[in-house]
Design a protein around this motif. Structure first.
Motif, PDB file in Angstrom:
ATOM      1  N   ASN A  17       0.865  -1.165   0.000  1.00  0.00           N
ATOM      2  CA  ASN A  17       0.000   0.000   0.000  1.00  0.00           C
ATOM      3  C   ASN A  17       0.907   1.220   0.000  1.00  0.00           C
ATOM      4  N   PRO A  18       1.524   1.530  -1.137  1.00  0.00           N
ATOM      5  CA  PRO A  18       2.610   2.497  -1.163  1.00  0.00           C
ATOM      6  C   PRO A  18       2.227   3.917  -0.774  1.00  0.00           C
ATOM      7  N   LYS A  19       0.984   4.315  -0.976  1.00  0.00           N
ATOM      8  CA  LYS A  19       0.613   5.691  -0.686  1.00  0.00           C
ATOM      9  C   LYS A  19       0.218   5.900   0.768  1.00  0.00           C
ATOM     10  N   ALA A  20      -0.064   4.837   1.498  1.00  0.00           N
ATOM     11  CA  ALA A  20      -0.622   4.992   2.839  1.00  0.00           C
ATOM     12  C   ALA A  20       0.398   5.526   3.832  1.00  0.00           C
ATOM     13  N   HIS A  21      -0.043   6.498   4.614  1.00  0.00           N
ATOM     14  CA  HIS A  21       0.760   6.953   5.751  1.00  0.00           C
ATOM     15  C   HIS A  21       0.610   5.950   6.896  1.00  0.00           C
ATOM     16  N   ILE A  22      -0.615   5.484   7.113  1.00  0.00           N
ATOM     17  CA  ILE A  22      -0.927   4.481   8.127  1.00  0.00           C
ATOM     18  C   ILE A  22      -1.806   3.437   7.452  1.00  0.00           C
ATOM     19  N   ASP A  23      -1.322   2.198   7.336  1.00  0.00           N
ATOM     20  CA  ASP A  23      -2.090   1.143   6.672  1.00  0.00           C
ATOM     21  C   ASP A  23      -2.949   0.429   7.709  1.00  0.00           C
ATOM     22  N   LEU A  24      -4.241   0.746   7.718  1.00  0.00           N
ATOM     23  CA  LEU A  24      -5.149   0.146   8.692  1.00  0.00           C
ATOM     24  C   LEU A  24      -5.450  -1.322   8.404  1.00  0.00           C
ATOM     25  N   ARG A  25      -5.053  -1.812   7.236  1.00  0.00           N
ATOM     26  CA  ARG A  25      -5.259  -3.230   6.941  1.00  0.00           C
ATOM     27  C   ARG A  25      -4.160  -4.091   7.533  1.00  0.00           C
ATOM     28  N   ALA A  26      -3.050  -3.479   7.918  1.00  0.00           N
ATOM     29  CA  ALA A  26      -1.924  -4.244   8.462  1.00  0.00           C
ATOM     30  C   ALA A  26      -2.369  -5.012   9.706  1.00  0.00           C
ATOM     31  N   GLY A  27      -2.149  -6.309   9.686  1.00  0.00           N
ATOM     32  CA  GLY A  27      -2.518  -7.141  10.819  1.00  0.00           C
ATOM     33  C   GLY A  27      -3.924  -7.681  10.771  1.00  0.00           C
ATOM     34  N   ALA A  28      -4.733  -7.239   9.813  1.00  0.00           N
ATOM     35  CA  ALA A  28      -6.106  -7.732   9.694  1.00  0.00           C
ATOM     36  C   ALA A  28      -6.134  -8.944   8.770  1.00  0.00           C
ATOM     37  N   ASP A  29      -7.096  -9.818   8.983  1.00  0.00           N
ATOM     38  CA  ASP A  29      -7.259 -10.983   8.115  1.00  0.00           C
ATOM     39  C   ASP A  29      -7.597 -10.550   6.691  1.00  0.00           C
ATOM     40  N   ASP A  30      -7.352 -11.456   5.739  1.00  0.00           N
ATOM     41  CA  ASP A  30      -7.616 -11.152   4.331  1.00  0.00           C
ATOM     42  C   ASP A  30      -9.074 -10.832   4.050  1.00  0.00           C
TER      43      ASP A  30
END
Length: 144
Positions: free
Chosen positions: A49-62
């Motif tokens: 997720n190259p544009k994200a400052h904070i990736d809220l998907r990190a650590g979440a299930d697929d």
């Protein structure tokens, strides 16, 4: 809080020369994508997720996706079209079990023109049920 600039388009302007209220909600969406990344299930599948400052998907299930459950917008003053990017502050107002409340402040020069919030809910794509934020997601949010 993260501060970004979003270019305004000629078509964002209404007949009075300021940014149309409908376009403010579109700009809120654009700010969310810049700050929090491209939502899951949108065709962006390489795991980055190259544009994200904070990736809220990190650590979440697929199978977890984000949905917007609510918007509030308060217009404090007109936001004129000037042909320049608009400065937007984006941050987290509240963190709950399965949702976050995102706040936005749009500036006309040094004055707040628009204050807004969005409630983003994390849900399981197949069941549609809310999914609690993971510790990794909460850690990422602590940085805002």
């Amino acid at each position: 809080m993260t501060v970004i600039e979003i270019p305004l388009r000629w078509g964002d302007m209404d007949a009075y020369g300021h940014i149309n209220n409908v376009q403010i909600v579109r700009l809120m969406e654009e700010a969310r994508v810049i700050v929090f990344g491209i939502p899951s299930g949108t065709g962006h599948r390489d795991g980055t997720n190259p544009k994200a400052h904070i990736d809220l998907r990190a650590g979440a299930d697929d199978g977890v996706m984000t949905l917007i459950a609510d918007h509030t917008v308060k217009y404090r003053r007109q936001l004129p079209y000037r042909g320049l990017p608009v400065r937007v502050e984006v941050g987290i107002e509240k963190v709950k079990g399965a949702s976050v409340e995102i706040y936005y402040r749009f500036f006309d020069r040094d004055q707040v023109a628009v204050e807004a919030t969005s409630t983003m809910v994390f849900v399981h794509q197949e069941s549609g049920r809310p999914v609690r934020l993971t510790p990794r997601q909460r850690d990422a949010l602590a940085d805002l």
